[in-house]
Motif scaffolding. Structure first.
Motif, PDB file in Angstrom:
ATOM      1  N   PRO A 164      42.754 107.791  38.515  1.00  0.00           N
ATOM      2  CA  PRO A 164      42.046 106.569  38.157  1.00  0.00           C
ATOM      3  C   PRO A 164      40.666 106.907  37.584  1.00  0.00           C
ATOM      4  CG  PRO A 164      41.988 106.882  40.533  1.00  0.00           C
ATOM      5  CD  PRO A 164      42.760 108.048  39.963  1.00  0.00           C
ATOM      6  N   ASP A 215      45.472 104.413  43.289  1.00  0.00           N
ATOM      7  CA  ASP A 215      44.376 105.342  43.593  1.00  0.00           C
ATOM      8  C   ASP A 215      44.842 106.793  43.644  1.00  0.00           C
ATOM      9  OD1 ASP A 215      42.043 103.517  44.169  1.00  0.00           O
ATOM     10  OD2 ASP A 215      43.564 102.664  45.479  1.00  0.00           O
ATOM     11  N   ASP A 254      33.935 108.799  37.417  1.00  0.00           N
ATOM     12  CA  ASP A 254      34.290 108.554  38.815  1.00  0.00           C
ATOM     13  C   ASP A 254      35.821 108.456  38.882  1.00  0.00           C
ATOM     14  OD1 ASP A 254      34.911 107.396  41.234  1.00  0.00           O
ATOM     15  OD2 ASP A 254      33.582 105.668  41.023  1.00  0.00           O
ATOM     16  N   CYS A 255      36.448 109.486  39.432  1.00  0.00           N
ATOM     17  CA  CYS A 255      37.917 109.489  39.497  1.00  0.00           C
ATOM     18  C   CYS A 255      38.418 109.110  40.896  1.00  0.00           C
ATOM     19  CB  CYS A 255      38.473 110.839  39.061  1.00  0.00           C
ATOM     20  SG  CYS A 255      38.235 111.140  37.305  1.00  0.00           S
ATOM     21  N   GLY A 256      37.650 108.343  41.613  1.00  0.00           N
ATOM     22  CA  GLY A 256      38.075 107.825  42.916  1.00  0.00           C
ATOM     23  C   GLY A 256      38.386 108.940  43.892  1.00  0.00           C
ATOM     24  N   TYR A 280      35.321  99.578  37.445  1.00  0.00           N
ATOM     25  CA  TYR A 280      34.999  98.443  38.325  1.00  0.00           C
ATOM     26  C   TYR A 280      35.036  97.094  37.607  1.00  0.00           C
ATOM     27  CZ  TYR A 280      33.968 102.315  41.356  1.00  0.00           C
ATOM     28  OH  TYR A 280      34.093 103.466  42.073  1.00  0.00           O
ATOM     29  N   SER A 282      36.571  97.700  31.470  1.00  0.00           N
ATOM     30  CA  SER A 282      37.773  98.512  31.550  1.00  0.00           C
ATOM     31  C   SER A 282      38.724  98.185  30.387  1.00  0.00           C
ATOM     32  CB  SER A 282      38.447  98.259  32.904  1.00  0.00           C
ATOM     33  OG  SER A 282      39.527  99.100  33.075  1.00  0.00           O
ATOM     34  N   ARG A 305      40.048  99.614  36.471  1.00  0.00           N
ATOM     35  CA  ARG A 305      40.061 101.042  36.142  1.00  0.00           C
ATOM     36  C   ARG A 305      41.016 101.321  34.989  1.00  0.00           C
ATOM     37  NH1 ARG A 305      42.574 102.190  41.813  1.00  0.00           N
ATOM     38  NH2 ARG A 305      41.124 100.502  42.179  1.00  0.00           N
ATOM     39  N   GLU A 364      37.517  96.158  41.017  1.00  0.00           N
ATOM     40  CA  GLU A 364      37.939  97.570  41.094  1.00  0.00           C
ATOM     41  C   GLU A 364      38.782  97.963  39.886  1.00  0.00           C
ATOM     42  OE1 GLU A 364      39.356  99.215  44.713  1.00  0.00           O
ATOM     43  OE2 GLU A 364      38.054  97.954  45.930  1.00  0.00           O
ATOM     44  N   ARG A 401      43.935 103.747  34.513  1.00  0.00           N
ATOM     45  CA  ARG A 401      44.717 104.658  35.344  1.00  0.00           C
ATOM     46  C   ARG A 401      45.433 105.648  34.427  1.00  0.00           C
ATOM     47  NH1 ARG A 401      50.130 103.629  38.774  1.00  0.00           N
ATOM     48  NH2 ARG A 401      50.703 102.952  36.699  1.00  0.00           N
ATOM     49  N   MET A 455      37.460 105.075  37.341  1.00  0.00           N
ATOM     50  CA  MET A 455      36.934 103.823  37.899  1.00  0.00           C
ATOM     51  C   MET A 455      35.839 103.251  36.994  1.00  0.00           C
ATOM     52  SD  MET A 455      38.821 103.556  40.510  1.00  0.00           S
ATOM     53  CE  MET A 455      38.082 102.063  41.157  1.00  0.00           C
TER      54      MET A 455
END
Ligand code: PMP
Length: 394
Positions: A325, A184, A315-317, A329, A334, A362, A360, A364, A327
């Motif tokens: 990340p 994360d 959404d980059c966490g 999900y 992914s 993603r 979760e 990365r 995201m």
């Protein structure tokens, strides 16, 4: 002969769920761009934060190390002796980190295996953040200490678990946290944890694998970042990420390090770091001590890229570091996203269960000082087109 058919079935199942790890074959050194099976792709998944994995100074030092010391250490240092370069690296790391002493091990993974079982025994308690790295979890498994897991980055829950451990009669209390959580990119609330540990006279250990060379002045790590020198008892570090090599170390008080050299099993029973790695390690510490230019470039690259992705609607966490990340999900989505990026010339891995919790998944993205602004613009453009194509962004 046993045919391991159950493994084949398991692999087929993981392919259906988008959880199969497709290991790419590289035909070039680590750097901003890679040759993967003859295709030129932008590298967005290595931990080569500062681009040192292919750095000329480090390579020269490694070659000189081989010329003087050969390719192998011969055996473990307690039997075959310590090469002078091992001592030089340990002293330089201690100076760089601002601690009394360090011990160098074969990797960050083995550094955790080395220190945790030496510090905590069967009458003690180990308290671990819920999202700690696998090498910490395995290090804890090697001990007979009672385990307590506290909620991720929650000092109040740590306090509750410390009370519980004390009431259960634990002698020593060992609190362990990742410094930077690698999936994360969030940071341990180290000042708060240090305060709670002080209240309970607990030993505080931080695994700074992703903070080494990244956080703090000149990349001295998370303790320096929070100005907590003298408040963290044990630091585990790695040479395998920002330092661009392979290796690990434990940093702390001389009493601890001297004892690890007598008792830590990976030190006693596995041969030490090779001369090339050790000599390159010395060059890396010297280079970082001399200049913080690469660390600054890494952070400006990370901020530039993250801002652009968030602006596009990704959404980059809750990353606070160059680990970015994206995201998604859903593991299948992914995996599909990663494949499409690859077709467009971007190598960015999809990460799913068990490396991250189910649901979760993603991509990365790992930003490096080796990336140019043009590289990052190219990546942003491709993330945008694949994101729109897969309805992740509008
Ligand atoms: N600790 C943490 C928190 C890590 O992220 C990693 C690498 N993934 C390690 C330890 C292991 O480091 P190394 O690759 O040097 O074994």
């Amino acid at each position: 002969m046993y045919n391991f058919d159950e493994f084949k079935v398991d692999i087929e199942n993981s392919k259906e769920k988008g959880l199969y790890v497709n290991i790419r074959n590289l035909f070039s050194a680590q750097g901003a761009w890679l040759n993967v099976d003859g295709k030129k792709v932008l590298n967005m998944c290595s931990n080569n934060y500062l681009g040192l994995a292919d750095d000329n100074e480090l390579k020269k030092a490694a070659i000189q190390g081989i010329e003087k010391w050969g390719v192998g250490p011969g055996a473990v240092r307690t039997i075959a002796g310590t090469m002078e370069i091992h001592n030089i690296l340990e002293n330089k790391l201690a100076e760089f980190k601002g601690v009394e002493a360090t011990i160098v091990l074969q990797s960050g993974f083995t550094a955790n295996q080395a220190v945790i079982p030496v510090v905590a025994g069967k009458e003690d308690a180990i308290l671990s953040d819920k999202l700690n790295h696998a090498s910490i979890i395995d290090g804890v498994r090697l001990t007979k200490a009672k385990r307590y897991v506290w909620e991720h980055r929650d000092p109040n829950d740590l306090r509750k678990k410390l009370e519980e451990a004390k009431n259960d009669g634990a002698k020593k209390l060992l609190v362990i946290t990742d410094g930077v959580f690698s999936m994360d990119g969030d940071l341990a609330p180290l000042p708060d944890l240090a305060e709670v540990c002080e209240e309970f006279n607990a030993i505080l250990m931080v695994d700074d694998a992703h903070g080494e060379g990244v956080l703090g002045s000149h990349g001295r790590g998370i303790v320096d970042h929070f100005n907590l020198h003298g408040k963290v008892d044990i630091e585990v570090g790695t040479l395998s990420k920002a330092f661009g090599i392979v290796g690990g170390f434990v940093a702390g008080k001389k009493n601890l390090i001297d004892y690890l050299k007598q008792k830590a099993r990976p030190f006693l029973f596995s041969s030490s770091l090779s001369p090339a790695e050790t000599a390159a390690g010395i060059a890396a510490v010297e280079k970082l001590s001399r200049s913080d230019e690469l660390v600054k470039k890494l952070w400006s690259n990370a901020e530039y890229f993250k801002k652009k992705l968030i602006k596009l609607g990704f959404d980059c966490g809750h990353s606070e570091t160059p680990i970015t990340p994206v995201m998604l999900y859903d593991a299948k989505l992914s995996s599909e996203f990663s494949k499409k990026l690859y077709d467009e010339g971007i190598f960015a891995s999809s990460i799913g269960f068990p490396t991250v919790p189910r649901g979760e998944a993603r991509i990365r993205v790992m930003i490096s000082a080796a990336h140019t602004k043009e590289d990052l613009d190219f990546a942003v453009e491709k993330f945008e087109s694949v994101g729109k194509d897969l309805n992740v962004i509008k």
